[in-house]
Design a protein around this motif. Structure first.
Motif: not given
Length: 288
Positions: A64-70, A85-94, A105-110, A130-135
């Motif tokens: 749905y969406f990819i964010s650089k900042t969250g 999800k965080a694209n750059h590590f394992s276990g970063g999903n919610m 949401i914002q605090e988790t992303c940051e 490169p760190r991204r947040i994936v929805c």
């Protein structure tokens, strides 16, 4: 730490077991494809390059969406759930439901985006993603459940084992079988209940075929899927499964999978190698 988890010391000069060779890979293997395929965004392009656009689009989970900042995710306007999800590590999903707290949401992303991953366990491939947040769309079965994870362990482009993991967010169960769906004793159960009887796998052969294609450039990697009805969805490629710290309850099985890292053994089954290892140990015991 390796010895504490596995019960034997780590030898990086002459690694013999599967878990030891995963740690050797972390320290020694600098194939740039490891970074690309560990990135939950860029791996989608890799899937397209290997399978072609049409087949890739059939199995890639909609984003749905990819964010650089969250800070720019428009989730308050969405009336549907999604996996963040965080694209750059394992276990970063919610799992995010409609009406979720924007501050959370914002605090988790940051937090995710400010966190480097990989150095603590020497997992080199994650460092330069490169760190991204994936929805991502939430997959559910016809009964409304999160589908089981189906994970293919591949050596030289050949699937040799799969783990099926159900209820991963609740009462997790797991089972390990070979490519012919024969149950393995002594795999990495880590005190999880056995998932048995084996659930139906109507898409097993197709997932095997896709896993073989995606894993072909690598000595070892794991290819993860979800299967819903007749549909197959790609999950991710994993190169450092459990960072090599998840013990086998049968050390001989750890050795058997270690043998599969050798290309000359790619035609052999795990059960055949395991039988040979145990037979040689009996010969030593009886002095034959």
């Amino acid at each position: 730490m390796f010895e504490h988890c596995n019960g034997y010391p780590l030898d990086l000069q002459n690694p013999l077991t599967h878990n030891a060779k995963i740690n050797w890979k972390k320290v020694k293997d600098r194939n740039p494809l490891l970074t690309l395929t560990s990135d939950k965004v860029k791996v989608r392009d890799y899937v397209k390059s290997v399978l072609g656009d049409q087949e890739a689009e059939e199995i890639l989970i909609p984003i749905y969406f990819i964010s650089k900042t969250g800070r720019d995710i428009p989730h308050q306007n969405w009336d549907y759930e999604f996996f963040m999800k965080a694209n750059h590590f394992s276990g970063g999903n919610m799992l995010v439901q409609p009406g979720a707290d924007p501050k959370l949401i914002q605090e988790t992303c940051e937090n995710w985006l400010s966190t480097s991953y990989g150095q603590g366990m020497h997992e080199w491939a994650y460092r330069d993603i490169p760190r991204r947040i994936v929805c991502e769309k939430v997959l559910r079965t016809e009964h409304g459940q999160i589908p089981a994870d189906i994970k293919y362990y591949c050596f030289h482009g050949i699937p040799k084992m799969l783990m099926i993991l159900s209820d991963r967010f609740e009462d997790q169960k797991r089972v390990f079988v070979d490519e012919n769906l024969n149950h393995f004793e002594g795999a990495q159960m880590i005190n999880k209940p056995l998932l048995w009887p084996l659930p139906p796998l109507p898409n097993h052969l197709r997932m095997m075929e896709i896993a073989a294609k995606l894993s072909k450039p690598f000595t070892y990697c794991r290819v993860d899927f979800y299967s819903i009805g007749e549909k197959v969805y790609f999950g991710e490629l994993t190169h450092y499964t459990s960072s090599g710290y998840e013990p086998f309850s049968d050390y001989d099985l750890d050795l058997a999978f270690g043998e599969l890292w050798k290309k000359e053994n790619s035609h052999r089954s795990v059960l055949e190698i395991l039988k040979s290892i145990k037979s040689k140990k009996l010969e030593v015991i009886h002095g034959d």
